[in-house]
Motif scaffolding. Sequence first.
Motif, PDB file in Angstrom:
ATOM      1  N   ALA A 120       0.863  -1.190   0.000  1.00 56.80           N
ATOM      2  CA  ALA A 120       0.000   0.000   0.000  1.00 56.80           C
ATOM      3  C   ALA A 120       0.894   1.233   0.000  1.00 56.80           C
ATOM      4  O   ALA A 120       1.959   1.243   0.635  1.00 56.80           O
ATOM      5  N   LYS A 121       0.460   2.245  -0.723  1.00 59.26           N
ATOM      6  CA  LYS A 121       1.187   3.517  -0.767  1.00 59.26           C
ATOM      7  C   LYS A 121       0.484   4.469   0.193  1.00 59.26           C
ATOM      8  O   LYS A 121      -0.668   4.854  -0.024  1.00 59.26           O
ATOM      9  N   VAL A 122       1.177   4.832   1.263  1.00 57.66           N
ATOM     10  CA  VAL A 122       0.562   5.493   2.419  1.00 57.66           C
ATOM     11  C   VAL A 122       1.177   6.876   2.624  1.00 57.66           C
ATOM     12  O   VAL A 122       2.401   7.047   2.567  1.00 57.66           O
ATOM     13  N   LYS A 123       0.347   7.856   2.882  1.00 59.67           N
ATOM     14  CA  LYS A 123       0.818   9.198   3.219  1.00 59.67           C
ATOM     15  C   LYS A 123       1.352   9.202   4.646  1.00 59.67           C
ATOM     16  O   LYS A 123       0.732   8.631   5.558  1.00 59.67           O
ATOM     17  N   ALA A 124       2.517   9.848   4.834  1.00 59.09           N
ATOM     18  CA  ALA A 124       3.130   9.882   6.158  1.00 59.09           C
ATOM     19  C   ALA A 124       3.915  11.176   6.319  1.00 59.09           C
ATOM     20  O   ALA A 124       4.185  11.893   5.350  1.00 59.09           O
ATOM     21  N   THR A 125       4.295  11.466   7.549  1.00 56.89           N
ATOM     22  CA  THR A 125       5.108  12.647   7.840  1.00 56.89           C
ATOM     23  C   THR A 125       6.572  12.261   7.882  1.00 56.89           C
ATOM     24  O   THR A 125       6.952  11.342   8.626  1.00 56.89           O
ATOM     25  N   ASP A 126       7.387  12.923   7.093  1.00 56.66           N
ATOM     26  CA  ASP A 126       8.815  12.642   7.073  1.00 56.66           C
ATOM     27  C   ASP A 126       9.412  12.996   8.439  1.00 56.66           C
ATOM     28  O   ASP A 126       9.181  14.098   8.954  1.00 56.66           O
ATOM     29  N   PRO A 127      10.156  12.057   9.070  1.00 53.77           N
ATOM     30  CA  PRO A 127      10.684  12.335  10.415  1.00 53.77           C
ATOM     31  C   PRO A 127      11.712  13.469  10.452  1.00 53.77           C
ATOM     32  O   PRO A 127      11.953  14.033  11.525  1.00 53.77           O
ATOM     33  N   LEU A 128      12.301  13.838   9.295  1.00 50.93           N
ATOM     34  CA  LEU A 128      13.291  14.920   9.276  1.00 50.93           C
ATOM     35  C   LEU A 128      12.692  16.244   8.809  1.00 50.93           C
ATOM     36  O   LEU A 128      12.815  17.278   9.471  1.00 50.93           O
ATOM     37  N   THR A 129      12.022  16.233   7.668  1.00 50.24           N
ATOM     38  CA  THR A 129      11.505  17.480   7.098  1.00 50.24           C
ATOM     39  C   THR A 129      10.165  17.876   7.674  1.00 50.24           C
ATOM     40  O   THR A 129       9.738  19.016   7.555  1.00 50.24           O
TER      41      THR A 129
END
Length: 694
Positions: A47-56
Amino acid sequence: MASGKLADLWDDNVAATLDEPGKLLYRSNLLGSDLRITNFGGGNTSAKVKATDPLTRGEVTVLWVKGSGGDIGSMKLDGFSTLYLDRLEALKGLYRGIEHEDEMVGYLPHCTFDLNPRAASIDTPLHAFVPKIHVDHVHPDAVIAIAASQNSEKLTAEIFGGEIGYLPWQRPGFDLGLKLGTLAAENPHLVGVVLGGHGLFTWDDDARECYRTTLRIIQKAADWIEANARQPAFGGEKTPALAPEERAAVATRLMPEIRGRIGRERAKAGHFTDAPEVLEFVNANALEALAPLGTSCPDHFLRTKIRPLIVPFDPARGVEATVEALDGLIGDYRAGYAAYYERCRHPDSPAMRDPNAVIYLVPGVGMISFAADKATARVAGEFYVNAINVMRGATGVDTYVGLPEQEAFDIEYWLLEEAKLQRMPKPKSLAGRIALVTGGAGGIGSAIAARLMAEGACVVLADIDQAALDESVAAFGKTFGRDVVRGVRVDVTDEAAVIASFEQTVRAFGGLDIVVNNAGISSAAPVEDTTLELWNRNISILATGYFLVAREGYRLMKRQGNGGSLVFIASKNGVAASAGASAYCTAKAAEIHLARCMALEGAPLGIRVNVVNPDAVLRGSRIWQGEWRQQRAASNRIAEDDLEEFYRKRSLLQRSVFPEDVAEAVYFFASDLSAKSTGNFLNVDAGNAVSFSR
């Protein structure tokens, strides 16, 4: 084929409680719960899931895809690799062509999201480049039957009417991922693709609809094959099946003979099945034409090897004629495998691996499989059942085509596959070995079984107490897995029951390497009060019982021809007399001397026989319950609750002896640590001068 309709198990109420990774896991587990959809360890989901980048802290799209290894039916969230989708897309700019295919795998770790340690699989690009959120890749027998047919592309179009695309056979990797992505992008009406000789891809932007599309396409293929297949399957029956008890008897005779011949370098565990689909195939007219073609799906092939070995069996000549032919059959298979390796090898190919067959097909009887451990042997058998189903479907509607030999070799000896094998942990010290432990449900017996299983052995617990046996088997199954433990109720004084227990061991695991004679009782009485009944009971269980168990184990080890280890659990009382226990002491002394006699006879065969002499093992021991405990307390003029402290203080080391201490000594004698020890005894008594060896 899919027998009956595939059940739609999706529950909207459950799904509503899950986030997107949770829905992916839910879908995966549902798909993997039915072997008609995919085999154990086969296929992958994403699955292609939206997430928050831990760095940016910006939003990114992350590909969640089943990682290398694992099984979609039983995996957890930590079984998924997570990779930045934009970085995977960027790899297209680094791709130098199919001749540099393997180097792309080295770039996958650079795409990892959130430091996830789960290694990405070779199939990752096939999921990444499909322009849909949810992708399923499974290996259903019904679809592979179409994919493994000579006219697979034509059949795909005929069955699915244009909603499923087709790509010819190609080894999984980056190039196939590009082709799959292009096909999906240029044909938005497609809901999936059949990969020639391989399996099925399906997709959707909704998790539930992706799952249901997968089920619908598999069912469509199965229904079409059922409606159009020629009958009878495999050209009909050539060899009648033996009666069930006769099949079991033949398998019991053959398995240790095969195991002995193929396990001289490394012990192997076996599995036997005479399931209806297996009997249909091994008894068929088409067996000798189809079996040498091997399997088509790479997942099948990697588990079952290039081809099976047919072991002819003629009831008129009997099983001994088949046993006599095994050397030639196995030798010819090895030579054929070596020739295959030489024909197909590349300059940088890894060294030839084990040349023995994994699958053994016995007409009239069933299928035997051998591998490094029981689970792998069982799963290999299941994969070959998948292959049988594929061949049935393909030959029913067209002509079956196996994986081309060079393609098969290139997968088996793929450098990436070799690297994966090299990363695997070293086998445990008793991997592939098979043990029978009498008194296995008691305190000492359970500790011994646990120690052996912890080192990779398969263990049969033999005990007269059915309730305790069932409880122990269930507990060990939870701890070590159900594949490695079996239970058999046996009275060691009953010759027929003892023989039957070894037959059950062979059918369960394929042979025998270790016997632990541990069944016991305890009794105490002055000699003038020792009844003939008490005397006979001690001799019957502790001497005759040990003889019967050791004799059958010895016979089986001799037939295998690979040595073995017999361990007797005797007692300090076997070497040091105790007043008031003449029957018990005499029987224990008989055990020790029997072991020495058997050590003499077993040495030329590599069969080692050794003794462990415990003393005062109270915790968990059934012989210290009831009369024996009362008698020992009375004899020493102490309370029953003071017994353990009494024996601890009596020892030279002032320490208590526990079941796991005895188990450690048994492991020493059962393992290669004591490869040069036979006819010995080891005291586990915290020190007792009267039982020092002399």
